[in-house]
Design a protein around this motif. Structure first.
Motif, mmCIF file in Angstrom:
data_model
loop_
_atom_site.group_PDB
_atom_site.id
_atom_site.type_symbol
_atom_site.label_atom_id
_atom_site.label_comp_id
_atom_site.label_asym_id
_atom_site.label_seq_id
_atom_site.Cartn_x
_atom_site.Cartn_y
_atom_site.Cartn_z
ATOM 1 N N GLY A 26 0.809 -1.218 0.000
ATOM 2 C CA GLY A 26 0.000 0.000 0.000
ATOM 3 C C GLY A 26 0.846 1.274 0.000
ATOM 4 O O GLY A 26 2.009 1.272 0.418
ATOM 5 N N ALA A 27 0.213 2.342 -0.460
ATOM 6 C CA ALA A 27 0.907 3.629 -0.634
ATOM 7 C C ALA A 27 0.994 4.393 0.686
ATOM 8 O O ALA A 27 0.308 4.076 1.660
ATOM 9 C CB ALA A 27 0.175 4.465 -1.673
ATOM 10 N N GLU A 28 1.830 5.431 0.691
ATOM 11 C CA GLU A 28 1.961 6.287 1.872
ATOM 12 C C GLU A 28 0.774 7.244 1.966
ATOM 13 O O GLU A 28 0.116 7.523 0.977
ATOM 14 C CB GLU A 28 3.278 7.075 1.820
ATOM 15 C CG GLU A 28 3.455 7.980 0.626
ATOM 16 C CD GLU A 28 4.100 7.313 -0.577
ATOM 17 O OE1 GLU A 28 4.656 8.054 -1.416
ATOM 18 O OE2 GLU A 28 4.042 6.075 -0.700
ATOM 19 N N GLY A 29 0.527 7.754 3.157
ATOM 20 C CA GLY A 29 -0.561 8.705 3.379
ATOM 21 C C GLY A 29 -0.080 10.142 3.261
ATOM 22 O O GLY A 29 0.921 10.422 2.601
ATOM 23 N N ILE A 30 -0.763 11.058 3.949
ATOM 24 C CA ILE A 30 -0.441 12.492 3.807
ATOM 25 C C ILE A 30 0.937 12.854 4.363
ATOM 26 O O ILE A 30 1.494 13.888 4.007
ATOM 27 C CB ILE A 30 -1.503 13.402 4.479
ATOM 28 C CG1 ILE A 30 -1.692 13.020 5.948
ATOM 29 C CG2 ILE A 30 -2.802 13.394 3.722
ATOM 30 C CD1 ILE A 30 -2.271 14.128 6.772
ATOM 31 N N ASP A 31 1.490 12.008 5.240
ATOM 32 C CA ASP A 31 2.814 12.309 5.804
ATOM 33 C C ASP A 31 3.956 11.839 4.902
ATOM 34 O O ASP A 31 5.133 12.047 5.221
ATOM 35 C CB ASP A 31 2.956 11.691 7.206
ATOM 36 C CG ASP A 31 2.769 10.171 7.196
ATOM 37 O OD1 ASP A 31 2.556 9.598 6.097
ATOM 38 O OD2 ASP A 31 2.828 9.559 8.276
ATOM 39 N N ASP A 32 3.591 11.174 3.778
ATOM 40 C CA ASP A 32 4.581 10.662 2.808
ATOM 41 C C ASP A 32 5.531 9.631 3.414
ATOM 42 O O ASP A 32 6.610 9.372 2.878
ATOM 43 C CB ASP A 32 5.412 11.802 2.187
ATOM 44 C CG ASP A 32 4.560 12.707 1.303
ATOM 45 O OD1 ASP A 32 3.632 12.182 0.658
ATOM 46 O OD2 ASP A 32 4.807 13.926 1.280
#
Length: 407
Positions: A26-32
């Motif tokens: 899965g991809a990273e969220g808003i904190d990258d």
């Protein structure tokens, strides 16, 4: 003075939750922060999650809004939580799922342990032989429109655990953040992309639909995968009446059917030629319609059968074109196999389960591209695709497992 935490959450469960999130990628969220970044201070990061959750001070960060193109040209909005938040959600899921899943209907197949989309397809195929009509339901913006009050009422029916109820409520209300920093507040729905959302969706539909139809219309079996639903009826009249009742029922649950995508389908096998507006439907990537088939005794017949769907075929063709196999003259056949095999195996494992000959027709595009590759790569085949194709056939005979679609 006691150091006891208000909520008894096991550190081992947090560790197990992390391992599951890592396995799901899965991809990273808003904190990258990627999973790899998170692991740089793994012990500290997991301790923070445990400490905050068990003390009641864990608040989820905004989810990252991502737009995914849909087949109809529109966009699906996903809400991607941070890695840490996915772990926190997994903790709650691991406590909650064992309470909920045993209560769910056997014909609910989506996002459940020991259930699969292929199982749902097989059950749908069998029932299409028994029932002449199908209602193909499409709920408008399901994940975005689930009512928070109804969700919490359903969760409270299965647990009185304060911390589970508190965190589920917080995740439902969490805001979404666009790429430009704009914050979108949420008053309904559950972010599609969250770990807890599929379980919440199943619980919502368990009461909004599954229990209701089982109680009020026990003669109409169904298959449901999250919000994707097919219902079987004996007659068109029965289907028309039931569809109106379903509209009414979902309206009570603050949901709405998509008027263009919801339809009643005639699904009778055989060569009868009626004048029906809908004689096919899509379900979980497969298209169900009349197809020529061969019985176990070798006799040809017309059956209402599933095969790789029209939309899936389009995507597979686009992917084969995107590979540009014929241009990769610097690569060996083994290297091309290594590049394409994982994806092709995925297609075969899923879309090859029913009426595989339809998928085989699509995969011939790979063979066509490989022939072009051989002609461009080797001088001996210049101007002779027939000889190149024959050479590939000899390799296939010698090493049938080299390419996934050869096997």
């Amino acid at each position: 003075m006691s150091n006891a935490k208000p909520f008894d959450i096991s550190k081992q469960i947090v560790w197990e939750a992390y391992k599951r999130v890592k396995a799901n990628k899965g991809a990273e969220g808003i904190d990258d922060v990627t999973i790899k970044d998170f692991e740089d201070k793994l012990k500290d990061n997991l301790y923070k999650i445990w400490n905050r959750m068990s003390s009641g001070t864990y608040f989820p960060p905004h989810v990252k809004m991502v737009e995914i193109p849909k087949a109809d040209g529109k966009k699906r909005i996903l809400g991607i939580p941070t890695v840490g938040d996915r772990i926190a959600q997994m903790v709650v899921k691991m406590y909650l799922e064992p309470l909920l899943d045993p209560q769910f209907h056997p014909d609910s197949y989506g996002y459940r342990p020991n259930k699969s989309a292929k199982e749902a397809i097989g059950k749908t195929r069998g029932r299409c032989w028994q029932y002449e009509w199908v209602i193909d339901l499409d709920i408008k913006g399901f994940f975005d429109n689930m009512d928070h009050e109804l969700i919490m009422k359903a969760v409270e029916k299965h647990t009185q655990s304060r911390w589970i109820l508190m965190y589920v409520s917080r995740w439902l209300k969490v805001s979404a953040e666009k790429g430009d920093g704009t914050i979108i507040e949420r008053t309904k729905g559950s972010p599609q992309g969250g770990v807890i959302s599929p379980l919440i969706a199943n619980l919502f539909m368990h009461y909004a639909f599954d229990k209701w139809i089982e109680r009020n219309h026990p003669r109409n079996p169904f298959e449901r995968y999250a919000d994707d639903i097919v219902i079987h009826c004996a007659t068109e009249k029965e289907a028309l009446i039931l569809l109106e009742k379903i509209k009414e029922r979902l309206g009570e649950c603050k949901l709405e059917l998509h008027p263009e995508k919801t339809k009643i389908v005639h699904c009778k096998s055989g060569n009868n030629h009626g004048n029906y507006p809908n004689e096919k439907f899509d379900f979980l990537g497969y298209t169900f319609k009349k197809r020529q088939a061969k019985s176990k005794r070798g006799n040809l017949f017309t059956g209402f059968l599933p095969a790789v769907g029209d939309k899936a075929i389009k995507k597979i063709r686009e992917k084969i074109l995107e590979w540009e196999i014929h241009q990769k003259t610097c690569n060996t056949l083994d290297e091309i196999a290594e590049m394409i095999n994982p994806t092709v195996r995925g297609w075969i494992n899923y879309y090859g389960s029913f009426y595989k000959s339809e998928l085989d027709q699509v995969l011939k595009k790979i063979e066509y591209r490989l022939t072009k590759w051989a002609v461009k790569k080797y001088k001996k085949f210049k101007g002779s695709p027939t000889r190149a194709a024959e050479w590939l056939r000899r390799i296939r005979k010698r090493d049938p497992k080299l390419l996934a679609h050869w096997a």
